[in-house]
Write a protein that holds these residues in place. Sequence first.
Motif, mmCIF file in Angstrom:
data_model
loop_
_atom_site.group_PDB
_atom_site.id
_atom_site.type_symbol
_atom_site.label_atom_id
_atom_site.label_comp_id
_atom_site.label_asym_id
_atom_site.label_seq_id
_atom_site.Cartn_x
_atom_site.Cartn_y
_atom_site.Cartn_z
ATOM 1 N N ARG A 5 55.484 -50.067 89.218
ATOM 2 C CA ARG A 5 54.366 -49.329 88.629
ATOM 3 C C ARG A 5 53.072 -49.676 89.346
ATOM 4 O O ARG A 5 52.228 -48.814 89.604
ATOM 5 C CB ARG A 5 54.265 -49.646 87.139
ATOM 6 C CG ARG A 5 53.243 -48.781 86.414
ATOM 7 C CD ARG A 5 53.193 -49.091 84.928
ATOM 8 N NE ARG A 5 54.460 -48.761 84.280
ATOM 9 C CZ ARG A 5 55.314 -49.649 83.784
ATOM 10 N NH1 ARG A 5 55.051 -50.939 83.896
ATOM 11 N NH2 ARG A 5 56.426 -49.267 83.208
ATOM 12 N N SER A 8 52.949 -47.899 92.677
ATOM 13 C CA SER A 8 52.634 -46.491 92.472
ATOM 14 C C SER A 8 51.142 -46.297 92.244
ATOM 15 O O SER A 8 50.526 -45.383 92.806
ATOM 16 C CB SER A 8 53.426 -45.946 91.282
ATOM 17 O OG SER A 8 53.092 -44.605 91.042
ATOM 18 N N TYR A 11 49.251 -46.565 95.523
ATOM 19 C CA TYR A 11 49.368 -45.363 96.347
ATOM 20 C C TYR A 11 48.329 -44.323 95.936
ATOM 21 O O TYR A 11 47.592 -43.778 96.755
ATOM 22 C CB TYR A 11 50.769 -44.744 96.209
ATOM 23 C CG TYR A 11 51.856 -45.435 96.995
ATOM 24 C CD1 TYR A 11 51.612 -45.929 98.272
ATOM 25 C CD2 TYR A 11 53.139 -45.577 96.477
ATOM 26 C CE1 TYR A 11 52.616 -46.556 99.006
ATOM 27 C CE2 TYR A 11 54.153 -46.193 97.194
ATOM 28 C CZ TYR A 11 53.879 -46.683 98.459
ATOM 29 O OH TYR A 11 54.885 -47.289 99.178
ATOM 30 N N HIS A 144 60.994 -42.921 95.691
ATOM 31 C CA HIS A 144 60.399 -41.705 95.146
ATOM 32 C C HIS A 144 58.887 -41.723 95.322
ATOM 33 O O HIS A 144 58.296 -40.697 95.696
ATOM 34 C CB HIS A 144 60.751 -41.581 93.661
ATOM 35 C CG HIS A 144 60.003 -40.477 92.964
ATOM 36 N ND1 HIS A 144 60.348 -39.142 93.087
ATOM 37 C CD2 HIS A 144 58.898 -40.514 92.151
ATOM 38 C CE1 HIS A 144 59.500 -38.405 92.378
ATOM 39 N NE2 HIS A 144 58.618 -39.211 91.803
ATOM 40 N N ASP A 145 58.262 -42.870 95.054
ATOM 41 C CA ASP A 145 56.811 -42.962 95.201
ATOM 42 C C ASP A 145 56.374 -42.780 96.644
ATOM 43 O O ASP A 145 55.343 -42.162 96.929
ATOM 44 C CB ASP A 145 56.312 -44.320 94.690
ATOM 45 C CG ASP A 145 56.216 -44.368 93.165
ATOM 46 O OD1 ASP A 145 56.220 -43.286 92.544
ATOM 47 O OD2 ASP A 145 56.131 -45.481 92.616
ATOM 48 N N ARG A 148 56.655 -39.068 97.429
ATOM 49 C CA ARG A 148 55.583 -38.338 96.754
ATOM 50 C C ARG A 148 54.238 -38.633 97.410
ATOM 51 O O ARG A 148 53.392 -37.746 97.540
ATOM 52 C CB ARG A 148 55.547 -38.746 95.275
ATOM 53 C CG ARG A 148 54.524 -38.005 94.428
ATOM 54 C CD ARG A 148 54.770 -36.518 94.428
ATOM 55 N NE ARG A 148 53.853 -35.830 93.540
ATOM 56 C CZ ARG A 148 53.555 -34.546 93.639
ATOM 57 N NH1 ARG A 148 54.106 -33.813 94.598
ATOM 58 N NH2 ARG A 148 52.711 -33.987 92.799
#
Length: 385
Positions: A5, A8, A11, A144-145, A148
């Motif tokens: 988390r 993320s 980012y 995934h992060d 994305r």
Amino acid sequence: MGMARETSRNYFRDLFELGTDRSASLDEKIERAITLGRDRLDLEYGVLSYTGAGQYEIVDSTIESGTYEAGTTHELGETWCRHVVADREMLVVADAENSPYTDDVARDATGLQCYIGDAVVVDGEVYGTLCYSGEHPLERDFTHDERRFVQLLTQWISYEIEREQHHQALDAQNERLTEFAGVLAHDLRNPLTGARGYTELVAESVSDPEATHLQTVLDSLDRMEHLITETLSLAREGADVGERQPVSLAEIAQRAWRTVGPESAVLAVENDRTIRADASRLQQLFENLFRNVDEHCEPGVRVTVEGTDEGFVVADDGPGLPPAIADSLFGGSFGSERRGLGLLIVERVVSGHGWDGTVETGDEGTRFSFTSVGMVTEPPATSIQ
């Protein structure tokens, strides 16, 4: 879970800080974006390419020297990016040898064993790609992060390039319009000067009623000269406003009144204010409103310029504007009647300053109100008549 988390958040915090920096140029933003992605993904290379001409042109790169440095051009068909351009979808290859792309030509041609890239799309067409890569395979898949993050970074670069291209196109269009207006004004003024000269010459040798008719011609020629000047001014200046300085509302209004010189109207300035404005453009606003009164109102009309807490008002007790014209001003809908250049210039001066403009009109006159937060810098002074 907590570490993921936090990663993320980092980012998207980076993306937010990059996107909200208005001080950097487009080139600086792109350079920072490429470097940011490379560092966040912990890969060796970051590259922005242009592929619109069918080749692989390096627009910017973290590679400072060598084959894929900025400014070099390569065969698109030998790159990983060709898949992104063809499919308009992100390509993710963590380990080329252990992937469906083990025999891909790009693996040997580029020496890159891991790759993640997405399509930069500008005005609906593929401009190129933003990609990150390395010469060694990853020991894990891209998260995934990470995917994305690259996707959002690519979308942001697409938006910035598109906006820059639109601005450049608009600047070029405005430059052409200004050039055209200048040529048109010059070409119109030459025959106009000749017409005025010969009309004045003939007028000196005739008496009424011919002399009166020729004066009407001269008045019309003067009006044409004014329209040419206004058209050129509108094309050159548009909504551009120069440096704003504290100026006296009464001083600018009276200067404009003297310039227009309405012979059958009276000016009153009430509640003088010091406002922040481009003095030249503000005078232009007053001149066009005063000229509108001079041309369309009966003798004896009274014009009032009044300072308010949030700006100023220009009012007259003339016959009022046609409703269709009044409704079309300051963002209204266009009616069946056409506005003159004067009111169009008033609108441009108002929008250029970021002011709000409204108009109320009827049988008892017309009232233009101009307001904006921070426009007024000093309280009312003594009324000036």
